[in-house]
Design a protein around this motif. Structure first.
Motif, mmCIF file in Angstrom:
data_model
loop_
_atom_site.group_PDB
_atom_site.id
_atom_site.type_symbol
_atom_site.label_atom_id
_atom_site.label_comp_id
_atom_site.label_asym_id
_atom_site.label_seq_id
_atom_site.Cartn_x
_atom_site.Cartn_y
_atom_site.Cartn_z
ATOM 1 N N THR A 62 -58.833 -58.505 -9.473
ATOM 2 C CA THR A 62 -59.837 -57.530 -9.896
ATOM 3 C C THR A 62 -60.152 -57.756 -11.370
ATOM 4 N N ILE A 63 -61.434 -57.712 -11.717
ATOM 5 C CA ILE A 63 -61.875 -57.852 -13.095
ATOM 6 C C ILE A 63 -62.454 -56.525 -13.559
ATOM 7 N N GLY A 64 -62.014 -56.049 -14.700
ATOM 8 C CA GLY A 64 -62.571 -54.832 -15.269
ATOM 9 C C GLY A 64 -63.820 -55.151 -16.075
ATOM 10 N N VAL A 65 -64.884 -54.386 -15.878
ATOM 11 C CA VAL A 65 -66.124 -54.566 -16.636
ATOM 12 C C VAL A 65 -66.470 -53.236 -17.304
ATOM 13 N N VAL A 66 -66.655 -53.275 -18.615
ATOM 14 C CA VAL A 66 -66.949 -52.076 -19.397
ATOM 15 C C VAL A 66 -68.371 -52.178 -19.932
ATOM 16 N N VAL A 67 -69.204 -51.182 -19.638
ATOM 17 C CA VAL A 67 -70.611 -51.219 -20.069
ATOM 18 C C VAL A 67 -70.982 -49.903 -20.754
ATOM 19 N N PRO A 68 -71.920 -49.962 -21.725
ATOM 20 C CA PRO A 68 -72.390 -48.723 -22.359
ATOM 21 C C PRO A 68 -73.525 -48.056 -21.593
ATOM 22 N N TYR A 69 -74.363 -48.873 -20.938
ATOM 23 C CA TYR A 69 -75.512 -48.343 -20.188
ATOM 24 C C TYR A 69 -75.687 -49.168 -18.923
ATOM 25 N N VAL A 70 -75.180 -48.729 -17.823
ATOM 26 C CA VAL A 70 -75.252 -49.526 -16.605
ATOM 27 C C VAL A 70 -76.677 -49.597 -16.074
ATOM 28 N N GLY A 71 -77.535 -48.624 -16.454
ATOM 29 C CA GLY A 71 -78.890 -48.597 -15.949
ATOM 30 C C GLY A 71 -79.894 -49.380 -16.764
ATOM 31 N N ARG A 72 -79.495 -49.919 -17.931
ATOM 32 C CA ARG A 72 -80.420 -50.681 -18.760
ATOM 33 C C ARG A 72 -80.557 -52.105 -18.227
ATOM 34 N N TRP A 73 -81.769 -52.669 -18.362
ATOM 35 C CA TRP A 73 -82.058 -53.983 -17.783
ATOM 36 C C TRP A 73 -81.095 -55.056 -18.284
ATOM 37 N N PHE A 74 -80.885 -55.141 -19.593
ATOM 38 C CA PHE A 74 -80.030 -56.196 -20.140
ATOM 39 C C PHE A 74 -78.632 -56.120 -19.550
ATOM 40 N N PHE A 75 -78.023 -54.942 -19.613
ATOM 41 C CA PHE A 75 -76.646 -54.802 -19.146
ATOM 42 C C PHE A 75 -76.554 -54.973 -17.637
ATOM 43 N N LYS A 110 -56.850 -43.496 -22.460
ATOM 44 C CA LYS A 110 -56.010 -43.654 -21.267
ATOM 45 C C LYS A 110 -55.870 -45.103 -20.809
ATOM 46 N N LEU A 111 -56.846 -45.942 -21.143
ATOM 47 C CA LEU A 111 -56.874 -47.341 -20.700
ATOM 48 C C LEU A 111 -56.536 -47.459 -19.212
ATOM 49 N N PRO A 112 -57.368 -46.904 -18.353
ATOM 50 C CA PRO A 112 -57.077 -46.908 -16.908
ATOM 51 C C PRO A 112 -57.052 -48.305 -16.285
ATOM 52 N N VAL A 113 -57.508 -49.331 -17.023
ATOM 53 C CA VAL A 113 -57.487 -50.687 -16.468
ATOM 54 C C VAL A 113 -56.105 -51.323 -16.525
ATOM 55 N N ARG A 114 -55.200 -50.732 -17.285
ATOM 56 C CA ARG A 114 -53.878 -51.356 -17.456
ATOM 57 C C ARG A 114 -53.190 -51.558 -16.106
ATOM 58 N N LYS A 115 -52.738 -52.770 -15.869
ATOM 59 C CA LYS A 115 -52.046 -53.196 -14.650
ATOM 60 C C LYS A 115 -52.934 -53.127 -13.404
ATOM 61 N N ARG A 116 -54.220 -52.897 -13.622
ATOM 62 C CA ARG A 116 -55.134 -52.824 -12.473
ATOM 63 C C ARG A 116 -56.096 -54.004 -12.439
ATOM 64 N N VAL A 117 -56.202 -54.736 -13.559
ATOM 65 C CA VAL A 117 -57.160 -55.847 -13.621
ATOM 66 C C VAL A 117 -56.493 -57.095 -14.192
ATOM 67 N N ASP A 118 -57.064 -58.250 -13.870
ATOM 68 C CA ASP A 118 -56.551 -59.520 -14.391
ATOM 69 C C ASP A 118 -57.268 -59.946 -15.664
ATOM 70 N N ALA A 119 -58.436 -59.381 -15.942
ATOM 71 C CA ALA A 119 -59.215 -59.718 -17.125
ATOM 72 C C ALA A 119 -60.236 -58.607 -17.353
ATOM 73 N N VAL A 120 -60.828 -58.601 -18.550
ATOM 74 C CA VAL A 120 -61.826 -57.576 -18.878
ATOM 75 C C VAL A 120 -63.051 -58.235 -19.499
ATOM 76 N N LEU A 121 -64.225 -57.869 -18.970
ATOM 77 C CA LEU A 121 -65.501 -58.261 -19.565
ATOM 78 C C LEU A 121 -66.093 -57.003 -20.187
ATOM 79 N N SER A 122 -66.230 -57.017 -21.508
ATOM 80 C CA SER A 122 -66.753 -55.852 -22.225
ATOM 81 C C SER A 122 -68.191 -56.112 -22.643
ATOM 82 N N LEU A 123 -69.100 -55.228 -22.237
ATOM 83 C CA LEU A 123 -70.495 -55.343 -22.635
ATOM 84 C C LEU A 123 -70.834 -54.342 -23.736
ATOM 85 N N LEU A 124 -69.820 -53.872 -24.407
ATOM 86 C CA LEU A 124 -70.009 -53.052 -25.599
ATOM 87 C C LEU A 124 -69.171 -53.643 -26.726
#
Length: 339
Positions: A62-75, A110-124
């Motif tokens: 599982t890969i964690g993806v963090v976004v500021p605006y999921v509805g914006r075209w770029f993101f 809280k960092l809910p991704v801890r031990k739940r993902v193998d990597a993180v892609l941050s779009l912020l």
């Protein structure tokens, strides 16, 4: 009776982790061994399960993806391209939309991704403490926004170079009253509007054009914001003959405002955007094309490479190419109009 990954490993004379790598197409397994394992698995009727593979490899797939605006075209475009790469490699995506200050604070506390993902892609772009929190996860990290960031693989573009090309194009056409629609109210610590504005100022200075603050307006990186900003620029005592919009969406809003004011593009006002949005060609918009989907796909590939080759030195900064696209919204200034 259900066949397990251990049964396949025993029958093939290899370890369970080798079976997992072989059946998922991972490196570290010779083609001969891979073929042998595939044949044994087929003979036994083995169907790989996510939980078994995770236990064998120590991964969650599982890969964690963090976004500021999921509805914006770029993101959304970056996310879609990255998800396709992850999915093809057998990974799921766990999405966190941090569109409000409260959601962002809660996530990094809280960092809910801890031990739940193998990597993180941050779009912020994380603050220093937020970046440190992500690094504490001990997993590969990547982003497609901002500049170099310690511990992260950054896939991006040269915002200044792109904006310079856009504004210089208008200068070379003969425009002297050049406005800019920016996005100062973007995501926290987002450097894009700052870099593109500085490029605008630099090109004006190089051309001997005095900067007029009345020719700048905030378009919020949206179509609606771009329309409001263009109306504001048209209300100036000396309106612009050309406008650089820091995104195609704001440029589209500007075009709508000009149309409603019965002004012709490019005869009365020239407009150039940035991004090469999927609708830019339909609207004939001159723009700076960046490979938005390519950035998401490349970031995803680099994260997977770090997972498959943990001992290899990761790429820390990858700069994607930009391209000037000439269409129908720019032309020399109208000699009968204001200069």
């Amino acid at each position: 009776m259900t066949v397990s990954i251990t049964d396949v490993a025993r029958a093939a004379g290899v370890s369970a982790s080798t079976v997992s790598r072989a059946l998922r197409g991972r490196p570290g397994v010779s083609e001969e061994v891979r073929a042998q394992i595939t044949a044994v698995a087929a003979q036994l009727g083995y169907i790989a399960s996510q939980s078994a593979s995770s236990l064998a490899s120590g991964r969650t797939f599982t890969i964690g993806v963090v976004v500021p605006y999921v509805g914006r075209w770029f993101f959304g475009t970056v996310l879609d391209a990255a998800e396709q790469v992850f999915s093809a490699a057998g990974y799921d995506v766990l999405l966190y939309n941090l569109g409000s200050p409260e959601a962002r604070k809660r996530f990094f506390t809280k960092l809910p991704v801890r031990k739940r993902v193998d990597a993180v892609l941050s779009l912020l772009i994380p603050e220093a403490e937020e970046a440190a929190a992500l690094r504490s996860l001990g997993v590969p990290l990547a982003t497609t926004v901002g500049g170099p960031l310690p511990g992260f693989t950054v896939v991006g573009i040269d915002d200044r170079a792109g904006a310079e090309s856009a504004v210089r194009h208008l200068v070379n056409l003969g425009h002297r009253r050049i406005g800019m629609i920016s996005g100062t109210s973007g995501p926290l610590h987002w450097t894009t509007p700052i870099d593109r504005r500085q490029a605008y100022l630099d090109v004006l200075a190089d051309a001997g054009i005095e900067h007029d603050p009345a020719l700048e307006a905030d378009g919020d990186y949206t179509v609606q914001g771009g329309e409001r900003a263009m109306i504001e620029l048209l209300a100036a005592s000396r309106p612009p003959t050309a406008v650089f919009a820091q995104s195609d969406e704001m440029a589209m809003g500007a075009l709508r405002a000009l149309r409603r004011h019965r002004l012709k593009v490019p005869e009365d006002v020239s407009v150039v955007g940035f991004d090469d949005h999927e609708l830019a060609d339909v609207m004939g918009l001159t723009t700076i094309a960046q490979p938005v989907a390519g950035e998401g796909a490349e970031a995803a590939r680099l994260l997977l490479r770090q997972l498959d080759e943990p001992d290899a030195e990761p790429s820390r900064h990858v700069q994607m190419p930009l391209r000037f696209v000439l269409r129908e919204t720019t032309a020399p200034p109208n000699p009968r109009g204001p200069q």
